[in-house]
Design a protein around this motif. Structure first.
Motif: not given
Length: 675
Positions: A11, A13-14, A18, A280-282, A285-286, A289
């Motif tokens: 996945s 990376r964060l 963020l 935030a991509r996935t 994550q969205r 966060w």
């Protein structure tokens, strides 16, 4: 090496910025909120007031029962709305969707308003119930109107915005008619987190926790929606049921918050947008966060509202105002990277349009002129009195003119200006659902008027008109900066107008919370109270309208060529960017001239060009002529009805026009989607 090539992709990376931003946001918000208390209590005592207090210390008692629950409820509600906004964006595949832009919060307030007036027993039974019903009504209307277009981003936002306008106009109509009963309700509706006990927090946290857990449980099924409806269905997902369930949970979350603390606008939009901007991509994550950023943003906004109330004259500054002011810039940042402004992948960008039979502009124009003249005669002569309706003799019209003439003339001229501006904007953008009101130009004028009233500046009526014009010009300048990189493309202009509406909404809520006679007069103007117009202002508007109309002949060729597309227009020698800029300036002047008379929330600029098209006027010049006459007729009728419907009381003419225009917009949007 082959094994490495076959390794499953990891996945994304964060980005470090963020979590760093989230931590800094929470620390800054908590520190700013606690700063006043650190002057009288030691840090350990400030922390301990969240679970205990020193009964011998008044400051400790006050912090425990006032500040600590306010901080706690701000964090709780912010997290809940941030999560709800992220889920809404995932369900609709729309980075600008949120409970606010879909009308859910306005619907919740509408439900509480209606219940307060007509069924107060429901509020005693459950205030959440009526708010949820209003929120479901609002989002149900949005879904019904945009279903055929596959939830096109711009269409969804426009439908939600107009439903917000429409329900806001209904709420304002109730307030103007029943202000003695609804005054406190609208102070609450502006969004306030002021607390005097822990009871509201204790009532709210189980609901937020349960609804939040239910939304998180939908995370895995929601991930399938990223593959598209067809792929998700082939994998066994029941897309329609999943969307409906997620949106019902979002409505429950948002409406529960509205019923408790009012409308704390745009947290549900700002938090997910900020999470995306920070990397935030996935979906996981969205959701995470957005939840954390929502809590920090709302606490920061509430702290700013508290500071503003303390440093000012003691008047309450609603938290809804500061959340809108914080959310506005975040929306502007999001718009700069929002590329797909026309339609979703796989959807037709140009639904079929209704093309009526062409008719002679001479015949149509003559009919409209006769109707306009008849309306003028009836408005001047046939009116209710203290005992009955009566006809005013023509010989007495000179006396009646003082009370009826200037407002009627100003309403007609404002309708002409809005009709012309709407025709210009629809032709320029190629979007038949566009209108001057949705570009935020009217909102710029209104926001300046709000600032003048709130600061107590006495500049007279002429000064107010000049300031409102400058406000419209300022909004236009900001709109130009937003849309310049897109060569003033139509849908980017509309989304820029949405961002400007955020700021106007914050001003409106601040006015509603401030109360007083001055605020009441300003609200009357905002909804088009034509009784404020003097004869001098009406004649000045007449002169300005005549000058502008004389210059409209120069717009016929650019508007005709723009309909062919940018490439064809450029090949025929038209400088597309400069042409759009000039047309936008002209539309802004027309809109500002009308706004200072009829207020910013009328939909005449949308209705009049549509009527011209329905009446068979397809070419630019013919449509502009009929749009001007239709706009004048519509507002002349609105002014007469506003003066007579509830005599001896009066309604603002712009409010009636907004209600009728909102219904027409929603009907037109549903028709537009049939293709």
């Amino acid at each position: 090496m082959y094994a490495d090539a076959q390794r499953a992709p990891t996945s994304p990376r964060l980005p470090g910025r963020l979590p760093l931003t989230a931590v800094l946001l929470w620390l800054c918000a908590l520190a700013a909120s606690a700063a006043p208390w650190l002057m009288t209590l030691d840090p350990l005592a400030v922390v301990s007031v969240f679970w205990s207090y020193d009964g011998s210390n008044y400051t400790s008692v006050l912090a425990h029962f006032s500040w600590a629950p306010r901080v706690s409820i701000a964090l709780l509600i912010g997290c809940g709305l941030g999560l709800a906004g992220a889920v809404t964006q995932q369900v609709l595949s729309n980075p600008l969707a949120s409970p606010t832009t879909l009308g859910v919060e306005a619907g919740g307030q509408f439900g509480v308003t209606v219940a307060t007036l007509f069924a107060p027993a429901l509020l005693a039974f459950s205030q959440d119930l009526v708010a949820v019903a209003g929120g479901l009504l609002a989002i149900g209307m949005v879904i019904a109107l945009t279903w055929r277009l596959g939830f096109s981003p711009v269409t969804v936002i426009l439908a939600g915005l107009v439903i917000t306008f429409f329900m806001g106009a209904l709420n304002m109509g109730f307030m103007l008619l029943k202000g003695e009963w609804l005054g406190n309700l609208f102070i609450w509706g502006a969004g306030s987190l002021v607390q005097n006990s822990w009871q509201p927090f204790m009532d709210l946290w189980p609901r937020i926790l349960v609804l939040g857990a239910a939304l998180i449980l939908l995370m895995r099924p929601l991930q399938l929606l990223q593959l598209g409806q067809a792929s998700a269905s082939s994998l066994g997902a029941r897309v329609g049921l999943l969307r409906a369930l997620a949106l019902v949970l979002v409505v429950l979350m948002s409406a529960t918050v509205v019923s408790r603390v009012g409308v704390v606008a745009f947290v549900g939009l700002a938090a997910p947008v900020l999470a995306r901007l920070l990397g935030a991509r996935t979906l996981k994550q969205r959701l995470l966060w957005s939840t954390l950023l929502g809590g920090g943003l709302l606490l920061l906004a509430d702290t700013l509202a508290h500071w503003a109330s303390t440093w000012g004259d003691g008047s309450l500054v609603p938290t809804g105002t500061t959340t809108a002011l914080i959310g506005g810039p975040i929306i502007l940042l999001a718009l700069q990277g929002f590329k797909n402004t026309h339609h979703m992948p796989g959807q037709d960008a140009n639904p079929g349009a209704f093309l009526p039979k062409r008719r002679s502009p001479l015949i149509i124009g003559s009919v409209l002129l006769v109707l306009l003249l008849a309306t003028f005669l009836v408005s001047m002569g046939w009116s209710p009195g203290l005992q009955q309706w009566s006809w005013t003799p023509v010989a007495d019209w000179s006396e009646a003119w003082v009370w009826r003439g200037p407002r009627l003339l100003a309403a007609i001229l404002a309708g002409v200006c809005l009709g012309l501006a709407g025709c210009l904007i629809q032709r320029m953008t190629g979007n038949v659902m566009a209108s001057p009101e949705l570009l935020g130009i009217s909102g710029g004028a209104a926001l300046v008027m709000v600032l003048i009233v709130l600061t107590g500046t006495e500049i007279g009526r002429v000064g107010q008109l000049a300031a409102a014009t400058l406000g419209a010009a300022g909004a236009l300048g900001l709109l130009i900066l937003l849309a310049r990189r897109h060569r003033f493309a139509g849908n980017q202009l509309l989304l820029g107008g949405l961002a400007l509406y955020v700021f106007m909404d914050s001003g409106l809520r601040l006015v509603m919370a401030s109360g007083g006679t001055v605020a009441a007069k300003l609200l009357n103007w905002m909804y088009g109270a034509t009784w404020l117009v003097s004869e001098t202002e009406a004649l000045g508007l007449l002169a300005l309208t005549l000058v502008i109309c004389a210059g409209l002949l120069a717009t016929l060729r650019p508007l005709t060529l723009l309909a062919l597309g940018d490439t064809s227009a450029s090949s025929l020698g038209l400088p597309v960017g400069r042409a759009r800029l000039g047309l936008l300036l002209l539309a802004a002047v027309l809109t500002a001239a009308a706004t200072v008379v009829i207020g910013p929330l009328s939909f005449v600029g949308l209705i009049a060009p549509h009527l011209a098209r329905v009446l068979g006027q397809q070419t630019v010049g013919r449509q502009m002529l009929v749009s001007a006459l239709a706009g004048g007729l519509l507002l002349a009728l609105a002014d007469y009805l506003a003066r007579t419907l509830i005599f001896p009381s009066q309604l603002p003419a712009g409010l009636l026009a907004a209600l009728v225009g909102g219904i027409y917009f929603l009907w037109g949007l549903s028709r537009h989607g049939r293709g």
